[in-house]
Design an enzyme around this catalytic site. Structure first.
Site, mmCIF file in Angstrom:
data_model
loop_
_atom_site.group_PDB
_atom_site.id
_atom_site.type_symbol
_atom_site.label_atom_id
_atom_site.label_comp_id
_atom_site.label_asym_id
_atom_site.label_seq_id
_atom_site.Cartn_x
_atom_site.Cartn_y
_atom_site.Cartn_z
ATOM 1 N N ASP A 1 81.216 -30.967 -69.935
ATOM 2 C CA ASP A 1 82.440 -30.209 -70.218
ATOM 3 C C ASP A 1 82.643 -30.068 -71.728
ATOM 4 O OD1 ASP A 1 83.176 -30.252 -67.342
ATOM 5 O OD2 ASP A 1 83.262 -32.393 -67.740
ATOM 6 N N HIS B 1 86.708 -35.414 -64.669
ATOM 7 C CA HIS B 1 85.677 -34.365 -64.566
ATOM 8 C C HIS B 1 85.986 -33.548 -63.314
ATOM 9 C CE1 HIS B 1 82.018 -32.124 -64.456
ATOM 10 N NE2 HIS B 1 81.788 -32.554 -63.241
HETATM 11 P P1 NAI Z 1 71.594 -32.729 -55.232
HETATM 12 O O1 NAI Z 1 72.265 -32.704 -53.907
HETATM 13 O O2 NAI Z 1 70.533 -31.744 -55.561
HETATM 14 O O3 NAI Z 1 70.983 -34.193 -55.478
HETATM 15 C C1 NAI Z 1 71.630 -35.362 -55.122
HETATM 16 C C2 NAI Z 1 70.573 -36.336 -54.648
HETATM 17 O O4 NAI Z 1 71.209 -37.593 -54.398
HETATM 18 C C3 NAI Z 1 69.893 -35.913 -53.342
HETATM 19 O O5 NAI Z 1 68.486 -35.919 -53.491
HETATM 20 C C4 NAI Z 1 70.367 -36.978 -52.358
HETATM 21 O O6 NAI Z 1 69.404 -37.264 -51.350
HETATM 22 C C5 NAI Z 1 70.579 -38.157 -53.287
HETATM 23 N N1 NAI Z 1 71.386 -39.233 -52.712
HETATM 24 C C6 NAI Z 1 72.394 -39.166 -51.798
HETATM 25 N N2 NAI Z 1 72.847 -40.394 -51.508
HETATM 26 C C7 NAI Z 1 72.142 -41.255 -52.271
HETATM 27 C C8 NAI Z 1 72.147 -42.652 -52.391
HETATM 28 N N3 NAI Z 1 72.995 -43.412 -51.681
HETATM 29 N N4 NAI Z 1 71.272 -43.229 -53.255
HETATM 30 C C9 NAI Z 1 70.409 -42.481 -53.974
HETATM 31 N N5 NAI Z 1 70.336 -41.146 -53.867
HETATM 32 C C10 NAI Z 1 71.208 -40.537 -53.030
HETATM 33 O O7 NAI Z 1 72.768 -32.666 -56.297
HETATM 34 P P2 NAI Z 1 72.717 -32.361 -57.868
HETATM 35 O O8 NAI Z 1 72.943 -30.923 -58.098
HETATM 36 O O9 NAI Z 1 71.518 -33.019 -58.449
HETATM 37 O O10 NAI Z 1 74.044 -33.114 -58.331
HETATM 38 C C11 NAI Z 1 74.144 -34.509 -58.227
HETATM 39 C C12 NAI Z 1 75.556 -34.979 -58.421
HETATM 40 O O11 NAI Z 1 75.995 -34.710 -59.741
HETATM 41 C C13 NAI Z 1 76.582 -34.308 -57.518
HETATM 42 O O12 NAI Z 1 77.496 -35.301 -57.084
HETATM 43 C C14 NAI Z 1 77.266 -33.320 -58.419
HETATM 44 O O13 NAI Z 1 78.564 -33.016 -57.971
HETATM 45 C C15 NAI Z 1 77.287 -34.114 -59.701
HETATM 46 N N6 NAI Z 1 77.466 -33.331 -60.934
HETATM 47 C C16 NAI Z 1 78.200 -33.894 -61.931
HETATM 48 C C17 NAI Z 1 78.355 -33.257 -63.141
HETATM 49 C C18 NAI Z 1 79.154 -33.899 -64.222
HETATM 50 O O14 NAI Z 1 79.321 -33.243 -65.269
HETATM 51 N N7 NAI Z 1 79.668 -35.100 -64.095
HETATM 52 C C19 NAI Z 1 77.742 -31.957 -63.390
HETATM 53 C C20 NAI Z 1 76.965 -31.450 -62.309
HETATM 54 C C21 NAI Z 1 76.839 -32.129 -61.112
#
Ligand code: NAI
Length: 332
Positions: A159, A187
């Site tokens: 952000d 966030h």
């Molecule tokens: P994604 O869905 O592509 O990847 C998430 C991964 O986490 C998946 O491979 C899933 O199998 C895995 N996962 C689920 N439960 C798990 C567990 N207990 N232990 C280990 N791995 C587990 O999602 P993406 O796009 O990579 O985003 C990841 C996270 O980051 C989301 O929660 C998203 O909302 C968040 N996010 C946060 C941002 C920030 O600025 N703080 C910015 C963009 C995304």
């Protein structure tokens, strides 16, 4: 070269995970002289995809990469790690209530907290990326009481970087010439991107952004809502959420935390509130921080006007609500 350190990435088979592992192994997070052993964790259902990530890391022949441990076992993943970037979590699906999202992730972060406390190296530094990032960080703190609160942070740097980008575009200057925006709060869409202390370098020297933009309405309305809604705009355009910018911001966050912020520059980090700026204690809240020798400290003494106060309180209230919801699920 230094001795290798162990860096854990959870959710490593996901989008952000895929983007960040190579960045870390190329030195963008810890510096070009810091070899790393990557620990990558994902859930058992993603084991094949995770192994594919491991294969690609081998294929990239990265000089700083001294090993990869790919696993779906939490205890193995957290074993001896010096840095942990927690991206894994339950994604928000269409029609899912915020309450359900919190319930699913509370369970995950409760379990990872004990792995962190029991397995990680002493003084392990943790960055939570997975949403709801601030409240997931709070659950880690709650369930890993032996881990100092100062070692747990959450990502609002994306952000912050988005806010710098918007100002640079508006002024027609390079983004590296803009500094000291603040992202306050959660966030989420209640975050408050604040340009009132920011400056930009111009050919006439470094000037306040408020003076250069000279449009209070833009700074209070369009700028704020563009940054707040940027994640949604990227999803609309890409049909997938921000990943390269999120991975890049996570590297920036860790690098500045560990190697220090440049003199005269602060960054935004989600940290456990100590009551600064009248923000209630007991929540993770994004503040302006400077970092030195691996420790962050909240920048003090910035003027907060009534407009900023109301925006900052709104986000604090949302975090208090998230916290109450999270504790409901913890106790069930
Ligand atoms: P994604 O869905 O592509 O990847 C998430 C991964 O986490 C998946 O491979 C899933 O199998 C895995 N996962 C689920 N439960 C798990 C567990 N207990 N232990 C280990 N791995 C587990 O999602 P993406 O796009 O990579 O985003 C990841 C996270 O980051 C989301 O929660 C998203 O909302 C968040 N996010 C946060 C941002 C920030 O600025 N703080 C910015 C963009 C995304």
């Amino acid at each position: 070269l230094k001795q290798p350190v162990k860096v854990l990435v959870t959710g490593a088979a996901g989008q952000i995970g895929y983007a960040i592992v190579a960045m870390i192994a190329r030195g963008l997070m810890l510096g070009p002289d810091q070899p790393v052993v990557l620990h990558v964790l994902d859930i058992p259902r993603m084991a094949d995809a995770l192994n594919g990530v491991r294969m690609e890391l081998v294929d990239a022949a990265l000089p700083l990469l001294r090993g990869v441990v790919a696993t779906s076992d939490e205890a193995e993943a957290f074993q001896g790690v010096n840095f942990a970037v927690l991206i894994g979590g339950w994604p928000r699906k269409d029609g899912m209530e915020r309450k359900d999202l919190i319930a699913k992730n509370v369970a995950i972060y409760k379990s990872q907290a004990s792995a962190l406390q029991q397995q990680a190296a002493p003084n392990c530094k943790v960055l939570v990326v997975a949403n709801p990032a601030n409240t997931n960080a709070l659950m880690l703190k709650e369930f890993a009481p032996a881990v100092p609160a100062k070692n747990i942070t959450c990502l609002t740097r994306l952000d912050h970087n988005r806010a710098l980008g918007q100002i640079a575009e508006r002024l027609g200057v390079h983004v590296a010439d803009v500094r000291n925006v603040v992202v306050w709060g959660n966030h989420s869409s209640t975050q408050f991107p604040d340009a009132s202390h920011a400056t930009a370098r111009t050919e006439h020297g470094e000037k306040p952004v408020t003076e250069l933009v000279a449009d209070e309405k833009w700074l209070r309305e369009e700028f704020v809502s563009t940054v707040q809604q940027r994640g949604a705009a990227v999803i609309k355009a890409r049909k997938q959420s921000s990943s390269l910018s999120a991975a890049s911001a996570a590297c920036d966050h860790m690098r500045d935390w560990i190697l220090g912020t440049p003199k005269g520059t602060w960054v935004s980090m989600g940290v456990y509130s100590d009551g600064s700026y009248g923000v209630p204690e007991g929540i993770f809240y994004s503040f302006p921080v400077t970092c030195e020798k691996g420790e962050w400290s909240i920048v003090q003494g910035l003027h907060v006007d009534d407009f900023a106060r109301s925006k900052m309180d709104l986000s604090a209230n949302e975090l208090n609500e998230e916290r109450s919801m999270a504790y409901e699920f913890v106790n069930t």
